[in-house]
Design a protein around this motif. Structure first.
Motif, PDB file in Angstrom:
ATOM      1  N   SER A 102       0.853  -1.261   0.100  1.00 27.54           N
ATOM      2  CA  SER A 102       0.108  -0.041   0.036  1.00 27.54           C
ATOM      3  C   SER A 102       0.756   1.307   0.088  1.00 27.54           C
ATOM      4  CB  SER A 102      -0.876  -0.066   1.290  1.00 27.54           C
ATOM      5  OG  SER A 102       0.002  -0.034   2.504  1.00 27.54           O
ATOM      6  N   LYS A 103       2.194   1.128   0.398  1.00 27.25           N
ATOM      7  CA  LYS A 103       3.288   2.130   0.321  1.00 27.25           C
ATOM      8  C   LYS A 103       3.949   2.090  -0.861  1.00 27.25           C
ATOM      9  CE  LYS A 103       1.508   4.584   3.879  1.00 27.25           C
ATOM     10  NZ  LYS A 103       0.817   5.995   3.678  1.00 27.25           N
ATOM     11  N   ASP A 104       3.922   1.343  -1.870  1.00 27.93           N
ATOM     12  CA  ASP A 104       4.989   0.926  -2.775  1.00 27.93           C
ATOM     13  C   ASP A 104       4.593   1.187  -4.055  1.00 27.93           C
ATOM     14  OD1 ASP A 104       7.000  -0.070  -4.172  1.00 27.93           O
ATOM     15  OD2 ASP A 104       6.335  -2.214  -3.554  1.00 27.93           O
ATOM     16  N   PRO A 105       4.444   2.587  -4.441  1.00 24.85           N
ATOM     17  CA  PRO A 105       4.256   2.859  -5.808  1.00 24.85           C
ATOM     18  C   PRO A 105       4.684   2.193  -6.975  1.00 24.85           C
ATOM     19  CG  PRO A 105       4.949   4.864  -4.802  1.00 24.85           C
ATOM     20  CD  PRO A 105       4.918   3.803  -3.718  1.00 24.85           C
ATOM     21  N   MET A 106       6.224   2.256  -6.812  1.00 22.08           N
ATOM     22  CA  MET A 106       6.810   1.983  -7.842  1.00 22.08           C
ATOM     23  C   MET A 106       6.565   0.243  -8.091  1.00 22.08           C
ATOM     24  SD  MET A 106      11.195   1.952  -8.582  1.00 22.08           S
ATOM     25  CE  MET A 106      11.239   3.418  -9.326  1.00 22.08           C
ATOM     26  N   GLY A 107       6.463  -0.369  -7.065  1.00 17.39           N
ATOM     27  CA  GLY A 107       6.372  -1.711  -7.171  1.00 17.39           C
ATOM     28  C   GLY A 107       5.246  -2.115  -7.724  1.00 17.39           C
ATOM     29  N   ARG A 108       4.153  -1.448  -7.454  1.00 19.29           N
ATOM     30  CA  ARG A 108       2.706  -1.483  -7.868  1.00 19.29           C
ATOM     31  C   ARG A 108       2.988  -1.318  -9.715  1.00 19.29           C
ATOM     32  NH1 ARG A 108      -2.851   1.609  -6.910  1.00 19.29           N
ATOM     33  NH2 ARG A 108      -4.099   0.522  -8.176  1.00 19.29           N
TER      34      ARG A 108
ATOM     35  N   ILE B 141       5.354  -1.591 -11.468  1.00 18.44           N
ATOM     36  CA  ILE B 141       6.324  -2.400 -12.180  1.00 18.44           C
ATOM     37  C   ILE B 141       5.510  -3.697 -12.077  1.00 18.44           C
ATOM     38  CG2 ILE B 141       8.022  -3.948 -11.831  1.00 18.44           C
ATOM     39  CD1 ILE B 141       9.975  -1.683 -10.727  1.00 18.44           C
ATOM     40  N   ALA B 142       4.787  -4.232 -11.426  1.00 17.64           N
ATOM     41  CA  ALA B 142       3.734  -5.398 -11.299  1.00 17.64           C
ATOM     42  C   ALA B 142       2.882  -5.153 -12.520  1.00 17.64           C
ATOM     43  CB  ALA B 142       3.369  -5.534  -9.974  1.00 17.64           C
ATOM     44  N   GLU B 143       2.115  -4.082 -12.472  1.00 22.28           N
ATOM     45  CA  GLU B 143       1.336  -3.651 -13.563  1.00 22.28           C
ATOM     46  C   GLU B 143       1.464  -3.867 -14.918  1.00 22.28           C
ATOM     47  OE1 GLU B 143      -1.932  -0.229 -13.869  1.00 22.28           O
ATOM     48  OE2 GLU B 143      -2.007  -1.340 -12.160  1.00 22.28           O
ATOM     49  N   TYR B 144       2.922  -3.132 -15.012  1.00 20.16           N
ATOM     50  CA  TYR B 144       3.300  -2.927 -16.421  1.00 20.16           C
ATOM     51  C   TYR B 144       3.688  -4.714 -17.105  1.00 20.16           C
ATOM     52  CZ  TYR B 144       5.863  -1.680 -20.472  1.00 20.16           C
ATOM     53  OH  TYR B 144       6.468  -1.432 -21.695  1.00 20.16           O
ATOM     54  N   GLN B 145       4.209  -5.353 -15.977  1.00 21.33           N
ATOM     55  CA  GLN B 145       4.590  -6.618 -16.242  1.00 21.33           C
ATOM     56  C   GLN B 145       3.278  -7.434 -16.573  1.00 21.33           C
ATOM     57  OE1 GLN B 145       7.153  -8.608 -16.684  1.00 21.33           O
ATOM     58  NE2 GLN B 145       6.035 -10.711 -16.483  1.00 21.33           N
ATOM     59  N   ARG B 146       2.399  -7.275 -15.946  1.00 19.20           N
ATOM     60  CA  ARG B 146       1.010  -7.940 -16.376  1.00 19.20           C
ATOM     61  C   ARG B 146       0.308  -7.681 -17.402  1.00 19.20           C
ATOM     62  NH1 ARG B 146      -0.813  -6.864 -11.813  1.00 19.20           N
ATOM     63  NH2 ARG B 146      -2.288  -5.321 -12.263  1.00 19.20           N
ATOM     64  N   THR B 147       0.215  -6.360 -17.736  1.00 20.37           N
ATOM     65  CA  THR B 147      -0.441  -5.666 -18.694  1.00 20.37           C
ATOM     66  C   THR B 147       0.121  -5.224 -19.873  1.00 20.37           C
ATOM     67  OG1 THR B 147      -0.763  -3.442 -17.757  1.00 20.37           O
ATOM     68  CG2 THR B 147      -2.434  -5.237 -17.049  1.00 20.37           C
TER      69      THR B 147
ATOM     70  N   ALA C 223       8.152  -5.703  -6.732  1.00 17.68           N
ATOM     71  CA  ALA C 223       9.384  -5.876  -7.560  1.00 17.68           C
ATOM     72  C   ALA C 223      10.217  -7.126  -7.508  1.00 17.68           C
ATOM     73  CB  ALA C 223      10.112  -4.716  -7.269  1.00 17.68           C
ATOM     74  N   VAL C 224      10.346  -7.613  -6.509  1.00 18.36           N
ATOM     75  CA  VAL C 224      10.752  -8.947  -6.345  1.00 18.36           C
ATOM     76  C   VAL C 224       9.932  -9.968  -7.336  1.00 18.36           C
ATOM     77  CG1 VAL C 224      11.305 -10.665  -4.723  1.00 18.36           C
ATOM     78  CG2 VAL C 224      12.140  -8.356  -4.141  1.00 18.36           C
ATOM     79  N   GLU C 225       8.733  -9.953  -6.620  1.00 20.82           N
ATOM     80  CA  GLU C 225       7.710 -11.021  -7.475  1.00 20.82           C
ATOM     81  C   GLU C 225       7.608 -10.910  -8.888  1.00 20.82           C
ATOM     82  OE1 GLU C 225       2.771 -11.547  -7.739  1.00 20.82           O
ATOM     83  OE2 GLU C 225       3.475 -10.356  -6.397  1.00 20.82           O
TER      84      GLU C 225
END
Length: 236
Positions: A4-10, A12-18, A93-95
């Protein structure tokens, strides 16, 4: 770091997914709002700046990729058969790195890590995690724990003094601290991160701080926009 406090991780994960994303926004009291283009975190070797390619070409032995993000540098080294470990404090990001095929990934802070390496990579101004000049002695102490006797740190940074230069060539630095010590906050959609300090260090200061802490910093390459690549090794 909680998601919830990780905008960069979110982001990165969304770009990887979509394959697409909204703006990863960057705010600072000193500068206008900026953004980090997500595709740059997923680029391949041929799309990287010359400084980053040079660093990857110099990497040898057992390698630690600090603040690895989406893992673009680790993937290049891994494809070359190099033993590389990627670390990042963002669980998302790790995931994402694991999904992208990075074999050795840890959710860990650089200052908590305890394994020795022949090469440590801190790309995209990764040395900025030090935050302030006053944090450099602790950084070099940790570096001495992580580097093998003939190991090297490869890091890039930028001298941002040009941002404070007026039309007559005079510099008007704000406040009393070092001009490269900045505060930032990131936001992705409704996810807002905590403010964090970030250090941009000029070449001369890096060389001097390394010397004072028992290391030698050599400038390996310079970019087109006040950026540079440095190699830092123990003084023998």
């Amino acid at each position: 770091m909680h998601s919830s406090k990780d905008p960069m991780g979110r982001a990165i994960a969304e770009y990887q997914r979509t394959g697409k994303s909204d703006k990863l926004r960057v705010f600072s009291p000193m500068f206008e709002e900026d953004e980090i283009p997500l595709p740059t975190l997923f680029r391949r070797y041929g799309d990287m700046p010359a400084i980053e390619r040079k660093a990857l070409d110099m990497a040898r032995g057992k390698v630690l990729d600090v603040g690895a993000g989406a893992g673009c540098h680790s993937l290049v080294l891994q494809e070359r058969g190099i033993d590389v470990t990627a670390i990042d404090i963002s669980p998302l990001a790790v995931e994402t790195m694991r999904l992208r095929g990075v074999k050795n990934v840890l959710e860990e802070d650089f200052f908590a890590h305890q394994v020795k390496y022949d090469t440590i990579l801190m790309m995209m101004n990764g040395i900025g995690i030090v935050g302030t000049l006053a944090g450099l002695p602790d950084f070099f102490r940790q570096l001495s724990q992580l580097l093998t006797s003939d190991g090297q740190l490869l890091c890039d940074s930028s001298d941002i003094s040009y941002l404070f230069e007026d039309e007559e060539g005079c510099f008007d630095y704000p406040g009393s601290g070092y001009y490269g010590e900045q505060m930032f906050r990131m936001q992705y959609k409704d996810t807002i991160g905590e403010p964090f300090p970030w250090l941009y260090i000029d070449k001369e200061s890096l060389i001097e701080e390394a010397r004072k802490n028992g290391f030698q910093a050599d400038i390996i390459a310079e970019g087109d926009h006040y950026d540079y690549l440095a190699s830092i090794t123990r003084k023998h």
